[in-house]
Design an enzyme around this catalytic site. Sequence first.
Site, PDB file in Angstrom:
ATOM      1  CE  LYS A 137      40.095  40.213  37.648  1.00  0.00           C
ATOM      2  NZ  LYS A 137      40.856  41.292  36.977  1.00  0.00           N
TER       3      LYS A 137
ATOM      4  CG  ASP B 290      36.453  58.810  41.911  1.00  0.00           C
ATOM      5  OD1 ASP B 290      35.586  58.499  42.749  1.00  0.00           O
ATOM      6  OD2 ASP B 290      37.596  58.325  41.894  1.00  0.00           O
TER       7      ASP B 290
ATOM      8  CB  SER C  43      37.443  43.683  35.913  1.00  0.00           C
ATOM      9  OG  SER C  43      38.689  43.908  35.320  1.00  0.00           O
TER      10      SER C  43
END
Length: 434
Positions: free
Chosen positions: A324, A310, A299
Amino acid sequence: MPPRKRSTGLLIILAIVLFGGFSFGNFSRCAQADSTQEYQELDLFTDVLALVRKSYVEEVPLKDLIYGAINGMLASLDPHSSFLPPDLYQEMKIDTRGEFGGLGIEITIRNGILTIVSPIEDTPAFRAGLQAGDEIVKIEDRMTKDMTIMDAVKLMRGKPGTDITISVMRDEFDRPKEFTLTREIIKVRSVKARTLEDGYGYIRLAQFQERTADDLRAALKQIHKENPDGLTGLILDVRNNPGGLLDQAVAVADVFLSEGLIVYTEGRDPNSQLRFSARSNGSEADYPLVVLINGGSASASEIVAGALQDHKRGIVMGTPSFGKGSVQTIIPLGDDSGLRLTTARYYTPSGRSIQAQGIQPDIEVRAATLTEKAEGFAFREEDLAKHFEPSMDNHGEAAEFELDEESRKDYQLMRALDLLKGWRILKALEQRAA
């Protein structure tokens, strides 16, 4: 929903159906048919409720029947949506502040089986050796098949000092193994920090709570104070971090990013369509960064790791994370109970959904236990008679910080530190070549 609001809602629906019947031709007849079908389905529910109240072998309080119906409804949706009766709702609010009673494990339902997401550090579960991915097949004398997360939480939490036995299945077990744990007040310290060696810092995030980002900034301030010449590299460790508050995940990523998208969410409700971006003020310097993850990173941990990956801000190392990729909204209800409802999916800046896939590390390093091999006896220059003593200039300054024994045994941590050292060496070579 309060009775007055419910009645008003029904009147509005009825008015729309009647008005539409006179005004919108075929479309309105479709809408009316849909509404009629919905009313028939609601009639089915009320019929069953009335039959149970009238004919069930024992009298059951209406509140218990309603709570049971709500639980059943939410259990049919996904593993993370659940109804929180008043006592669990209050405990959930305490959880986010970092102190609660229990065993110290984050759980979920995976393939219909109650599964440990991760044990929380310095808790009974962690000290007993429970691991991410362990399947809880029995709690005391109750099998966990078809058990909801909230039912499992109710069973495992209790008065501090009392014992509970859970049966766990793991890949290397031939049969379920019993673990007897003593409940205690769980005080989760979300941020731990130290200098590993001169110039190399280490931050451990155990969970994302209300003050995690503030505690992170304070920890970084202390590490910078310990390294006045600047950081050569930092390890951000979110292994076995089960997640927590979304806003804190955003704030943590923002500490290391000066611009760009951190995470965005998409859901049916317009209020669930959100975008969170980094701000330039208060960002850390652009020193080398390694993020450690594993199967217990879930999460909010995956949000941070995905954003830094990224944006090429750091190298993610370890094993694939839990996966998740959904957002739960806590909605208070009228009787001091609450609703934990999945309202959106979240995506990394590049548009990746990690749901059931997880964050894939840039460099995969599995946990391992190493045994140092002795070199055996060998002559060195210092063993020769009449050898020259070393010049004092060769000694240099003594290191202020050195690795402790616990860190040396952590194979993934040592690999991350080696990567940072190699990064520094390559950078020095590039500068010399230039």
